[in-house]
Design a protein around this motif. Structure first.
Motif, PDB file in Angstrom:
ATOM      1  N   GLN A 200      -6.573 -12.220   3.054  1.00 57.95           N
ATOM      2  CA  GLN A 200      -5.424 -13.226   2.827  1.00 57.95           C
ATOM      3  C   GLN A 200      -5.800 -14.616   2.869  1.00 57.95           C
ATOM      4  OE1 GLN A 200      -3.112 -11.885   1.243  1.00 57.95           O
ATOM      5  NE2 GLN A 200      -1.762 -10.575   2.105  1.00 57.95           N
ATOM      6  N   SER A 226      -1.380  -6.004  -3.017  1.00 61.92           N
ATOM      7  CA  SER A 226      -0.137  -5.242  -2.957  1.00 61.92           C
ATOM      8  C   SER A 226      -0.320  -4.029  -1.793  1.00 61.92           C
ATOM      9  CB  SER A 226       0.041  -4.515  -4.453  1.00 61.92           C
ATOM     10  OG  SER A 226       0.317  -5.054  -5.521  1.00 61.92           O
ATOM     11  N   GLU A 229       0.493  -5.641   1.400  1.00 58.22           N
ATOM     12  CA  GLU A 229       1.756  -6.025   1.392  1.00 58.22           C
ATOM     13  C   GLU A 229       2.191  -4.685   2.303  1.00 58.22           C
ATOM     14  OE1 GLU A 229       4.253  -8.709  -0.136  1.00 58.22           O
ATOM     15  OE2 GLU A 229       2.338  -9.271   1.100  1.00 58.22           O
ATOM     16  N   ASP A 230       1.486  -3.426   2.130  1.00 57.46           N
ATOM     17  CA  ASP A 230       2.160  -2.342   2.929  1.00 57.46           C
ATOM     18  C   ASP A 230       1.237  -1.868   3.985  1.00 57.46           C
ATOM     19  OD1 ASP A 230       4.064  -1.909   0.733  1.00 57.46           O
ATOM     20  OD2 ASP A 230       2.404  -0.783  -0.482  1.00 57.46           O
TER      21      ASP A 230
END
Length: 262
Positions: A200, A226, A229-230
């Protein structure tokens, strides 16, 4: 910030640009300042935590009337900026009150957004290179009306090519660091929390640098984003349906094995 010796010579000074340093991105514009230009400086102010928009206007076509040589200077709050500034004519300078960035509208057809990476992160969300590439396409489209914009686009080209394959990404870039972390992660030399944080951070570096990706590498990176994000690095905040470390590494490995970008 600008040379105020005359409306025709308004521009960013070298001293101001070198303090930061700051980059310039040309953007489409109409015949007057519109809401989209004002919103760029508003978002730049929000990104830097600045609570004021400095507006400098005047000269031919400005609020002082045709042929006027006066200058108007005022500061407005970001939440009032669109109502207060949209509709003014060139030349006009809209800047964050902390001088981290500005939008210079010197004539119809285009404006220049300049600022620190932090300011540009809000003012030019498409990124430096994305904004420059978009302007080049726009300049070709409106060449019949404003032919001079093609020269402006050529003078401010994207700094990076849009990379489609991992092998094309130059060393030392944010995207190269993302790839390095992905390879280390699936090889076992980088653990999941370090990968998540580092990837990130490298993604933000890539954005600040104005780096651009295109298919199929673009989709692969979007898929990794994505996944993260989880995934929760903090065990105390991890939900029952969040990815485990093993699930994350398996998913990243699958992306690298099946994407044509690698």
């Amino acid at each position: 910030m600008t040379d105020l010796s005359g409306a025709s010579s308004w521009g960013f000074t070298g001293d101001w640009l070198s303090d930061g340093p700051k980059l310039i991105v040309p953007v489409p514009a109409g015949s007057r300042v519109d809401a989209s230009l004002v919103r760029r400086v508003i978002e730049g102010c929000r990104a830097t935590g600045t609570d004021g928009v400095l507006a400098l206007t005047g000269g031919p076509g400005g609020p002082d009337g045709p042929g006027a040589c006066g200058r108007n200077r005022r500061t407005v709050s970001p939440d009032r900026a669109v109502a207060a500034l949209a509709g003014i004519g060139p030349p006009a300078l809209l800047a964050s009150s902390d001088r981290q960035g500005a939008v210079l509208f010197s004539g119809p057809g285009s404006a220049l957004v300049a600022g620190t990476p932090r300011f540009l992160g809000g003012a030019v969300p498409e990124g430096v290179d994305g904004g420059r590439a978009r302007f080049a396409r726009y300049a070709r489209t409106v060449a019949h009306r404003w032919p001079e914009l093609r020269s402006l686009a050529r003078s401010l080209p994207p700094r990076h090519l849009a990379w489609s394959r991992a092998r094309d990404v130059p060393a030392g870039t944010g995207a190269a660091r993302q790839l390095e972390l992905m390879r280390g992660f699936i090889a076992g030399s980088v653990n999941a929390p370090h990968f998540a944080r580092g990837w990130q951070t490298a993604r933000r570096t890539s954005h600040d640098n104005g780096e651009r990706l295109r298919e199929p590498l673009l989709t692969a990176f979007d898929q990794v984003f994505s996944l993260l994000e989880d995934y929760s690095v903090d065990l105390d905040l991890k939900d029952a349906d969040d990815l485990s470390d093993q699930e994350l590494v398996d998913a990243v490995r699958e992306i690298m094995e099946y994407s044509e970008g690698f």
